[in-house]
Design a protein around this motif. Structure first.
Motif, short mmCIF file in Angstrom:
data_model
loop_
_atom_site.label_atom_id
_atom_site.label_comp_id
_atom_site.label_asym_id
_atom_site.label_seq_id
_atom_site.Cartn_x
_atom_site.Cartn_y
_atom_site.Cartn_z
N GLU A 259 0.68 -1.07 0.00
CA GLU A 259 0.02 0.04 -0.02
C GLU A 259 0.95 1.49 0.05
N GLU A 260 1.89 1.08 0.77
CA GLU A 260 2.97 2.43 0.70
C GLU A 260 3.33 2.53 -0.50
N ALA A 263 1.02 3.98 -2.96
CA ALA A 263 0.48 5.29 -2.66
C ALA A 263 1.80 6.34 -3.19
N GLU A 264 3.12 5.84 -2.97
CA GLU A 264 4.49 6.61 -3.43
C GLU A 264 4.36 6.79 -4.90
N LEU A 266 1.59 6.63 -6.83
CA LEU A 266 0.58 7.46 -7.35
C LEU A 266 0.95 9.06 -7.08
N ALA A 267 1.99 9.45 -6.07
CA ALA A 267 2.08 10.73 -6.00
C ALA A 267 2.81 11.34 -7.17
N TRP A 341 0.89 -1.35 -12.94
CA TRP A 341 -0.20 -1.49 -12.27
C TRP A 341 -1.23 -2.52 -12.63
N ARG A 368 -9.27 -1.37 -2.45
CA ARG A 368 -8.43 0.04 -2.03
C ARG A 368 -7.55 0.72 -2.87
N ILE A 369 -6.81 -0.23 -2.97
CA ILE A 369 -5.42 0.44 -4.04
C ILE A 369 -5.98 0.59 -5.41
N SER A 372 -7.96 3.88 -5.34
CA SER A 372 -6.86 4.94 -5.43
C SER A 372 -6.48 5.26 -6.63
N THR A 376 -6.94 9.01 -8.28
CA THR A 376 -6.05 9.78 -8.65
C THR A 376 -5.78 9.99 -10.05
#
Length: 649
Positions: A259-260, A263-264, A266-267, A341, A368-369, A372, A376
């Protein structure tokens, strides 16, 4: 000592057992020490050495014994990972009495495989520190990666090829890995002939080799992936490690880290979106200063690396890069869908030997991923516009991104439906040109993409579907094959929303190829029909024209049709003859009892009828495989011509 000598006196195995229990000065230990000096190399001596070093002599041991143990364990004919000799060497090198000179000399003579095996098998901090120190002192400083290095890996790569290294050894090995190559700017800037192009090709191939090297490291060290990322810090290796975790083996990544990492990654979309907005303004001949003013808030929130990337486009305000950057947000999302992905957005694609992968991450986390990612990258849909530039490439990736976006968005709003509907007609990639495919492969790709476009249309027209990925569109247009690809719950939801006898019949036929649908569900869906018994007979009689296919299709339908406790006679007569006679019994290739009773009743004691029935043209495959059992029985009893096969699909 010969093998015969080993069978005299106390057996070595008995001495080993005593050595594991006695004190260091006990008489059995003295006997064992005498015996170990006389035993030949082999399993008996290795077992006795290990028993002494792990038992009576675990705190102190004579140097000659340690040296003998090390020499024995590091023999070339021994597997350092699995042999007892390898464990003996690891134990001796980690022993408190082993002196530094002895340990250093042994490590200096070790191969990379032996070094890795020693630290994994001993689990000794003392030995791990010694191996890490040895690597730092004896191995050369890291150099830029080359293609040749990929073919001839160094000690660091060989060490990292197996999992389970202690952190201190892992870090030491990582510090020795080749660095990311740099482009030879002197060759790029000038030179005659093909030199600049050749320099770039060498650079590109070296970068690819560097990424492949990291892929192998991540694959082997995935259990220590968090340590890999911590070591990488802000270096170029971090993004490569992260991409491999997300895109190569995400099922093996610890859920929290997955998950981390997602998120990194997607930033980085914020930078892609900013680049697109900047380039759109530049393409409209907006002055650079005005672009900066209009997007001041957007640019101020970017990380330093993002600002640097935006400046790259601002410096080329009237060049080719602006045309490319104007679609950067869409390209970013589409490329991620295709590569990094791919499995995260569609976990069903992750298979091994045809079976689904077991994920560490829960289904809820993957949902959830995926959500996101969709929320995004949604701005890219609003920024989408047709690519009419001469730099346009295949839009296959964009089509797949649009599909995944619709699958994972929490809600398809009217705005999303309008934007997606406007983009869809333009996304008709020429797959043969873009991928290098030709002939059958290119046509197959086109068919797959046509199916994907049709799926997206259904999703836009069936947004009430409980399972978005299983949106099926109009019940008049949906096919049995499409119904076969959704799960049972999605199928029930669809039938509940669009109930009709014709749709129920399509759903029943979908069970032929939907192996995940159960016989109990077949019965439940059949019960939704207004005339279930008659419908089942009619579908069976028309099976060739309504479904077609090979033996497996006939066998699957026959099993479903005969699953009820007392299948009626008209249903049995409608079944394909050969399949009915070899499917549905308690053993392989045997008939259902009701089929047997029907045949016995129809043919009775007539020798001629039985002879004709035995010579019938009914077959396992081919057109005559569709001959109905009832028609064949009637012809056998009446002595008439054999029936013609039913009409094809």
């Amino acid at each position: 000592m010969t093998s015969d000598d080993m069978r005299t006196g106390l057996p070595p195995a008995f001495l080993a057992a005593l050595a594991g229990q006695a004190g260091p000065q006990a008489q059995p230990v003295r006997l064992a020490l005498q015996r170990v000096q006389n035993l030949p190399e082999g399993a008996a001596r290795d077992d006795l050495l290990l028993a002494l070093l792990e038992g009576a002599l675990r705190e102190t041991a004579p140097q000659w014994l340690l040296e003998q143990a090390i020499e024995s364990g590091l023999r070339e004919d021994q597997d350092p990972e699995w042999s007892t000799a390898g464990q003996v060497a690891a134990t001796a090198l980690a022993h408190p009495a082993c002196t530094e000179p002895v340990r250093d000399k042994a490590l200096h003579n070790c191969t990379a495989q032996q070094l890795g095996a020693l630290v994994r098998r001993s689990r000794s901090a003392r030995l791990a520190e010694a191996v890490a120190s040895h690597l730092g002192q004896c191995e050369p400083a890291p150099q830029p990666m080359t293609v040749d290095r990929l073919k001839n890996p160094g000690t660091a790569e060989l060490l990292l090829a197996a999992p389970g290294l202690p952190d201190i050894v892992l870090a030491a090995a990582l510090n020795l890995l080749p660095t990311r190559p740099a482009l030879d700017e002197s060759a790029e800037a000038g030179g005659d002939g093909d030199r600049p192009a050749q320099a770039f090709r060498l650079y590109r191939d070296a970068v690819k080799a560097w990424e492949q090297m990291w892929g192998a490291v991540v694959n082997a060290q995935v259990r220590g992936a968090r340590s890999l990322l911590a070591w990488a810090g802000d270096t170029p290796a971090r993004s490569v490690i992260r991409d491999h975790l997300l895109g190569t083996l995400p099922w093996d990544v610890e859920p929290g880290l997955l998950e981390e990492a997602a998120a990194e990654d997607l930033a980085a979309f914020a930078t892609a979106e900013a680049v697109t907005r900047v380039c759109r303004l530049l393409a409209a001949n907006t002055p650079v200063l005005e672009v900066r003013n209009q997007l001041r808030d957007v640019l101020s929130n970017l990380p330093p690396a993002g600002c640097e990337q935006v400046e790259f486009y601002l410096d080329d305000a009237h060049g080719r890069l602006v045309q490319i950057g104007a679609r950067h947000a869409v390209s970013w999302a589409a490329e991620r869908t295709h590569s990094t992905w791919r499995y995260l957005l569609d976990p069903a694609q992750a298979r091994q030997w045809g079976q689904p992968r077991d994920w560490q991450a829960s289904e809820d986390l993957l949902t959830r991923i995926g959500r996101s990612f969709a929320t995004t990258t949604l701005p890219a849909l609003h920024l989408w516009e047709p690519d009419t530039s001469r730099y346009a490439t295949s839009h296959a990736h964009e089509l797949r991104w649009l599909h995944m976006l619709l699958v994972h968005l929490p809600q398809i709003t009217d705005d999303v439906r309008q934007q997606a509907g406007a983009a869809l007609p333009h996304l008709r990639p020429h797959t043969g040109y873009s991928s290098g495919a030709s002939g059958y492969e290119a046509r197959q790709q086109e068919r797959e993409l046509d199916d994907l476009r049709a799926t997206i249309r259904r999703m836009l027209n069936d947004t009430a579907a409980t399972h978005r990925a299983a949106a099926l569109g109009s019940p008049q247009e949906v096919t049995a094959a499409q119904l076969a690809r959704v799960d049972e719950q999605a199928l029930r939801d669809y039938l509940e929303r669009h109930h009709s006898d014709s749709l129920v019949e399509k759903a029943l036929l979908s069970f032929i190829s939907a192996a995940q649908h159960s016989q109990s569900s077949f019965a439940e869906i059949l019960a939704l029909h207004s005339t279930p018994a008659q419908a089942l007979v009619r579908i069976t009689a028309e099976l060739r024209s309504r479904a077609g296919g090979g033996p497996q299709n006939r066998e699957r339908w026959t099993r479903l049709a005969l699953a009820s406790p007392d299948p009626p006679e008209d249903l049995i007569r409608a079944l394909p003859a050969w399949t009915a006679l070899s499917t549905g019994g308690s053993r392989f290739d045997t008939a259902h009892p009701q089929v047997t009773r029907l045949v016995l009743s129809a043919l009775g004691d007539s020798e001629g009828a039985w002879a004709r029935f035995a010579d019938s043209p009914a077959s396992y495959a081919g057109p005559t495989a569709w001959l109905r059992l009832g028609d064949v029985l009637d012809a056998a009893v009446e002595g008439t011509d054999w029936p013609r096969p039913p009409a094809a699909h």
